[in-house]
Design a protein around this motif. Structure first.
Motif, PDB file in Angstrom:
ATOM      1  N   GLN A 167      64.536  35.702  56.103  1.00 21.23           N
ATOM      2  CA  GLN A 167      63.251  35.222  55.441  1.00 21.23           C
ATOM      3  C   GLN A 167      63.112  33.846  56.512  1.00 21.23           C
ATOM      4  OE1 GLN A 167      62.035  35.860  52.701  1.00 21.23           O
ATOM      5  NE2 GLN A 167      63.474  37.553  52.221  1.00 21.23           N
ATOM      6  N   ALA A 175      59.181  33.832  57.607  1.00 18.94           N
ATOM      7  CA  ALA A 175      58.203  32.479  57.506  1.00 18.94           C
ATOM      8  C   ALA A 175      57.649  32.154  58.784  1.00 18.94           C
ATOM      9  CB  ALA A 175      59.187  31.357  56.726  1.00 18.94           C
ATOM     10  N   ILE A 199      54.791  34.437  59.643  1.00 16.14           N
ATOM     11  CA  ILE A 199      53.584  34.207  59.046  1.00 16.14           C
ATOM     12  C   ILE A 199      52.906  33.007  59.761  1.00 16.14           C
ATOM     13  CG2 ILE A 199      52.855  33.169  56.711  1.00 16.14           C
ATOM     14  CD1 ILE A 199      54.787  34.815  55.375  1.00 16.14           C
ATOM     15  N   MET A 254      55.945  41.026  49.453  1.00 17.96           N
ATOM     16  CA  MET A 254      54.799  40.248  48.297  1.00 17.96           C
ATOM     17  C   MET A 254      54.494  41.453  47.226  1.00 17.96           C
ATOM     18  SD  MET A 254      52.111  38.402  50.821  1.00 17.96           S
ATOM     19  CE  MET A 254      52.380  36.634  51.312  1.00 17.96           C
ATOM     20  N   ASP A 287      49.227  33.955  42.814  1.00 15.20           N
ATOM     21  CA  ASP A 287      49.647  33.262  44.052  1.00 15.20           C
ATOM     22  C   ASP A 287      48.595  33.500  45.142  1.00 15.20           C
ATOM     23  OD1 ASP A 287      52.411  32.689  43.311  1.00 15.20           O
ATOM     24  OD2 ASP A 287      52.704  34.704  43.332  1.00 15.20           O
ATOM     25  N   ASP A 322      46.850  31.310  46.733  1.00 17.45           N
ATOM     26  CA  ASP A 322      46.708  30.427  47.877  1.00 17.45           C
ATOM     27  C   ASP A 322      47.701  30.906  48.753  1.00 17.45           C
ATOM     28  OD1 ASP A 322      44.807  28.691  46.950  1.00 17.45           O
ATOM     29  OD2 ASP A 322      46.354  27.413  45.624  1.00 17.45           O
ATOM     30  N   GLU A 323      48.769  31.289  48.663  1.00 17.76           N
ATOM     31  CA  GLU A 323      49.832  32.047  49.482  1.00 17.76           C
ATOM     32  C   GLU A 323      49.167  33.025  49.979  1.00 17.76           C
ATOM     33  OE1 GLU A 323      53.988  34.343  49.316  1.00 17.76           O
ATOM     34  OE2 GLU A 323      53.565  33.256  47.532  1.00 17.76           O
ATOM     35  N   PHE A 324      48.445  34.214  49.409  1.00 17.04           N
ATOM     36  CA  PHE A 324      47.694  35.166  49.894  1.00 17.04           C
ATOM     37  C   PHE A 324      46.661  34.868  50.789  1.00 17.04           C
ATOM     38  CE2 PHE A 324      45.652  39.292  50.226  1.00 17.04           C
ATOM     39  CZ  PHE A 324      46.647  40.337  50.560  1.00 17.04           C
ATOM     40  N   TYR A 345      46.544  32.531  52.829  1.00 19.42           N
ATOM     41  CA  TYR A 345      47.028  32.244  54.298  1.00 19.42           C
ATOM     42  C   TYR A 345      47.113  33.284  55.254  1.00 19.42           C
ATOM     43  CZ  TYR A 345      50.049  29.349  57.260  1.00 19.42           C
ATOM     44  OH  TYR A 345      50.454  28.785  58.299  1.00 19.42           O
ATOM     45  N   THR A 382      45.539  36.199  54.621  1.00 17.98           N
ATOM     46  CA  THR A 382      44.174  37.217  54.590  1.00 17.98           C
ATOM     47  C   THR A 382      43.767  37.389  55.806  1.00 17.98           C
ATOM     48  OG1 THR A 382      43.545  36.145  52.418  1.00 17.98           O
ATOM     49  CG2 THR A 382      41.896  37.192  53.753  1.00 17.98           C
ATOM     50  N   CYS A 433      40.248  34.269  48.701  1.00 16.71           N
ATOM     51  CA  CYS A 433      40.917  34.080  49.880  1.00 16.71           C
ATOM     52  C   CYS A 433      40.165  33.893  51.011  1.00 16.71           C
ATOM     53  CB  CYS A 433      41.713  35.442  50.004  1.00 16.71           C
ATOM     54  SG  CYS A 433      43.118  35.427  48.890  1.00 16.71           S
ATOM     55  N   HIS A 455      37.597  30.242  49.975  1.00 19.89           N
ATOM     56  CA  HIS A 455      38.189  29.197  49.472  1.00 19.89           C
ATOM     57  C   HIS A 455      37.447  28.118  48.598  1.00 19.89           C
ATOM     58  CE1 HIS A 455      40.735  30.109  53.134  1.00 19.89           C
ATOM     59  NE2 HIS A 455      39.798  29.970  53.790  1.00 19.89           N
TER      60      HIS A 455
END
Length: 213
Positions: A13, A17, A20, A65, A97, A99-101, A103, A105, A176, A179
């Motif tokens: 993990q 991270a 990413i 995801m 989620d 905002d996470e995705f 990041y 895109t 995404c 924004h």
């Protein structure tokens, strides 16, 4: 001295991270495995023990995801006995989620924009299957609503579900990419929910009126 116990899943993990973060900063093509190893604070050899190629990293990132989303969809099906409310919950889940995705895109478009890379990673096929699972969820809920008399039998479940998935996908992609302000986007989601509820309700009312007359 006792041997050091390594939590392989925790380290995996941590690597994802780090990947990413580096992909977001440099892009896929400019990123080297050494960059990810450095970000994860480990040697490159250790990194290769978990991921043999750079291509395995985005596949694992998006795989996790999509797997998490599929689990949440399954939970929705069990949690809601009212099909209409399940549809609304499904709409909310698709935006949960973002905002996470958002990041990752740019990474998505970079991969999808390269046919050879996409073919190797299989990202477009993964996304196609993911969207189809959402589509099948909405079809099942519409058909359940029709069986209960909440949704008109005149509504084509496959057509309405596919249209809804297309709208959700488009709204999520726009968020995404561009924004949007969260409050503005929340207002858009509320309008979409009102439109879906109104359409289902009005179609059912129109059908009931025609039958009674």
């Amino acid at each position: 001295m006792s041997p050091k116990i390594v939590d392989r899943e925790a380290k995996r993990q941590a690597i994802l991270a780090a990947a990413i973060a580096v992909f977001a900063e440099k892009g896929y093509h400019a990123t080297k495995m050494a960059d990810i190893a450095h970000k994860a604070e480990m040697g490159k050899g250790t990194l290769y023990e978990y991921f043999r190629t750079k291509e395995e990293l985005p596949k694992s990132i998006f795989g996790l995801m999509l797997e998490a989303f599929d689990q949440e969809i399954a939970q929705l099906e069990q949690a809601h006995t009212d099909p209409v409310e399940a549809i609304m919950a499904g709409i909310q889940l698709c935006f949960q989620d973002l905002d996470e995705f958002a990041y990752v895109t740019p990474l998505v478009f970079e991969i999808l924009g390269n046919k050879d890379l996409d073919r190797s990673i299989g990202l477009s096929e993964d996304f196609k299957q993911w969207l189809e699972s959402i589509n099948q969820f909405f079809i099942a809920q519409i058909q359940a609503g029709q069986a209960q008399g909440q949704i008109s039998s005149k509504l084509s479940a496959p057509i309405f579900a596919r249209m809804l998935v297309s709208i959700l996908d488009g709204m999520a992609t726009h968020y995404c990419m561009f924004h949007f302000q969260p409050d503005f986007f929340s207002a858009q989601v509320n309008v979409l929910e009102d439109m879906v509820r109104s359409y289902i309700k009005n179609l059912r009312t129109d059908t009931s009126t025609k039958v009674s007359t």
